[in-house]
Write an enzyme that holds these catalytic residues in place. Structure first.
Site, mmCIF file in Angstrom:
data_model
loop_
_atom_site.group_PDB
_atom_site.id
_atom_site.type_symbol
_atom_site.label_atom_id
_atom_site.label_comp_id
_atom_site.label_asym_id
_atom_site.label_seq_id
_atom_site.Cartn_x
_atom_site.Cartn_y
_atom_site.Cartn_z
ATOM 1 C CB SER A 556 -0.898 -0.004 1.243
ATOM 2 O OG SER A 556 -1.565 1.235 1.386
ATOM 3 C CE1 TYR A 569 -4.773 -2.200 5.054
ATOM 4 C CE2 TYR A 569 -3.796 -0.038 4.683
ATOM 5 C CZ TYR A 569 -4.310 -1.230 4.191
ATOM 6 O OH TYR A 569 -4.372 -1.440 2.833
#
Length: 679
Positions: A556, A569
């Protein structure tokens, strides 16, 4: 245009015959019909023949798979035929007998159908018929089985002369309904489609009864002590352990996809005393050995031998097989012969476990295995009433390295970029993973669709084309056992794994003080630990194969961009990003490339966003949830929203061949987030 009656009858007959594997094998044999139709230029009636073209399959035949020829021109070729030394040129001449536009390329068996004076002709490869054709005293047995109603035609390579031979039988023996072709198969005929089908089925079923009634018990000999089958669970565990090694051996010359079979005929054959002798004789029918090679490779150890011993022996046998195959080629090759296509086996037999078969794609590998089962059935039938006597090795070579077969290979479309590669994608039941699975399959890969949601995984696998394209496995990536089971399933389905995408994930979007230790542990268990476990198993399998490989992490932009309220996360994404660098450094010497993709927030089509993550991120940024994708797009340099298909394209870019020298790289797929630029 309305379909000609002869064509309709031919297709109906072909489908009925091809639907039953007792009648003929996949893509084996052909059928024809003759009739009259108007010439498209003059309107005058012209006699035509419709016949299954080269490479088609009777059970799935369509009109577009038929070659359409003018009978007058085809039969006129008898006046210019210069003998068996000039066979290959006759196939080229068939092209000048074609009628109208389109249609399939005529096969080598076209003359057999056109020269026989019968309105309908079938040429089939039933196991029962080939058993008679490959028996040492096949001519005598054919007479005993059928009397005067079926003739015997000695082995002759398929071609124009064989067509002349069968036509002569038809003229000389009007009472005959067909013939057994030595070392090959059967041909039957009739004046109507119904009569032709009836004659074909009579020959097949009568031969089956004859073999059953006359055959001796245990045609493969007594049990070979210690070579009986393992239990189902033990067989599959042993097969999964051996499959990557065997696939690597079978891919020395060209990468191959594998298929595993442990059907009763295979296990019984390998448990019997005569299997080494019979396997060494090889298959006989041209359709068989074109797909199985001249003979299989057979492990000569019992299934209880230690795994490492079995692997070591397989490596020794493979080296011997290659040496023997190269000698076989050298014995028979002539100056004009096609180059050797590869010396690796297409069939590997492991007693007590089963059969591994290989090909350029899953269907080819599966069909090769099916053909060897046909060969086992043929051996059983021949040994039951006589002894198995396949055609001479020199004749097998002439078929295997026939220029006409080489031309057929040249007509095949170029392989797709990921052909022969096996991909395992985690989290592939929805969202980004589903898009990746779709793209990899579209580019030619076989795909193992792994997901915690069994129903979602099954739906994606079915969408991708079913068992020859994809299989579904249920995997919780926090479970070492389930991950190992997924790779075992990949080994049994396709022979191993070449390309792994770590995509499975969850997201818990909370501020630091609201993030619990459990939140942190769950987040890291799924993505950091889960991708580590998947990569570890992938590396083990890829090393056993010895074919290199690709591991791709879907990380990401959050791996490098410090966004708000996202500690668990983003930290685990940073962990994944560094795994890429660490594994690239460690696995490079094995030819295993490890790379990553850093997407921006993928809202549309994302399983994570649909599961509540989107609502939480929208609240953080103070925008309506339905506007979140637009919000993300507006903060990028390109002002574009990132979709699952964009991530899938990046995965393909990393694995499709153009970046073959790249490892340890992260590709941003974020439409340009300056704060996430890699430094």
């Amino acid at each position: 245009m309305e379909q000609h009656t002869s064509v309709s009858e031919l297709l109906d007959r072909a489908h009925a015959l091809g639907a039953d594997p007792r009648n003929t094998n996949y893509a084996g044999g052909n059928a024809s019909a003759k009739g009259t139709a108007p010439d498209p230029a003059t309107g005058d009636p012209v006699d035509l023949m419709w016949v299954k073209g080269s490479g088609g399959d009777l059970g799935t035949l369509r009109e577009s798979g038929l070659a359409v020829l003018r009978l007058d021109r085809l039969r006129a070729l008898t006046g210019v035929y210069a003998g068996v030394a000039h066979e290959d040129g006759m196939v080229a001449a068939f092209d000048y007998c074609l009628h109208g536009k389109g249609g399939a390329a005529p096969s080598i068996d076209t003359a057999m159908h056109g020269l026989v004076e019968a309105a309908h002709v079938d040429h089939l490869h039933p196991d029962s018929g080939i058993a008679l054709a490959c028996a040492a005293d096949g001519e005598k047995l054919t007479a005993e089985c059928f009397g005067d109603t079926v003739a015997w035609v000695p082995w002759r390579r398929p071609g124009f002369q064989l067509g002349l031979d069968i036509a002569a039988v038809r003229r000389a023996r009007p009472e005959a309904i067909g013939c057994v072709l030595g070392g090959h198969g059967i041909t039957a005929w009739g004046e109507t489609s119904e009569e032709c089908a009836r004659n074909s089925l009579h020959m097949i079923r009568r031969a089956e009864r004859f073999l059953a009634e006359r055959g001796k018990e245990e045609p493969f000999g007594p049990d070979l002590p210690g070579f009986g089958p393992l239990s189902s669970a033990e067989r599959h565990a042993r097969a999964a352990a051996l499959a990557p090694v065997i696939r690597g051996l079978a891919s020395q010359d060209h990468p191959q996809v594998g298929h595993f079979t442990d059907s009763p005929p295979v296990l019984d054959f390998l448990a019997r005393a005569e299997h080494p002798r019979l396997a060494a004789l090889g298959t006989s029918c041209p359709d068989h050995f074109l797909r199985t090679k001249v003979r299989p490779m057979v492990l000569d150890l019992p299934p209880t031998a230690p795994l490492e011993e079995a692997i070591g022996r397989l490596r020794e046998l493979h080296a011997e097989y290659r040496t023997e195959y190269e000698a076989y080629y050298a014995r028979h090759a002539e100056p004009g012969s096609p180059a050797m296509r590869g010396a690796d086996p297409a069939i590997v037999l492991v007693p007590g476990v089963g059969m591994f078969s290989f090909g350029r794609d899953k269907q080819t590998a599966r069909v090769a295995g099916e053909f060897y089962v046909n060969a086992i059935n043929v051996m059983r039938g021949a040994e039951a009433v006589s002894s198995y006597a396949p055609i001479e090795e020199s004749e097998k070579f002439r078929i295997e390295y026939w220029e006409l077969e080489e031309a057929k290979l040249r007509r095949m479309p170029a392989p797709k970029p990921l052909a022969t590669r096996v991909a395992l994608v985690t989290g592939a039941g929805s969202g980004i993973g589903r898009a990746i699975a779709r793209r990899l399959a579209a580019e030619g890969a076989c795909v193992v669709v792994a997901d915690l949601n069994a129903q979602g995984a099954a739906a994606v696998a079915e969408e991708l084309g079913g068992r020859d394209k994809a299989v579904a496995v249920t995997v919780d990536v926090t479970s070492e056992e389930q991950i190992a089971a997924a790779f075992e399933a990949a080994a049994l389905a396709f022979g191993g794994v070449d390309l792994v995408v770590n995509n499975a994930g969850i997201s818990l979007s909370k501020p630091l003080l609201e993030t619990t230790a459990d939140d942190w542990d769950v987040q890291h268990a799924v993505m950091a630990r889960g991708s580590f476990l998947v990569s570890r198993e992938a590396a083990r399998v890829m090393r056993e194969q010895g074919m290199g490989g690709d591991i791709v992490y879907i990380a990401s932009k959050n791996a490098v961009f410090a966004g708000p309220n996202n500690i668990a996360y983003s930290a685990t994404k940073a962990d994944q990003a560094h795994q890429v660098r660490l594994l690239a450094a460690e696995l490079g010497e094995d030819g295993i490339r490890v790379n990553g993709v850093n997407p921006d927030g993928v809202v549309r089509g994302s399983g994570i966003f649909a599961g509540g993550w989107g609502a939480r991120r929208a609240a953080v940024y103070g925008v309506p949830e339905e506007k979140l994708g637009e919000f993300y797009a507006q903060r990028t340099l390109l002002k574009r929203e990132v979709l699952p298909e964009h991530v899938a394209s990046a995965v393909f870019a990393l694995t499709g061949g153009d970046l073959a020298q790249t490892t340890g790289l992260h590709i941003p797929v974020d439409a340009g987030v300056a704060a996430a630029f890699l430094r």
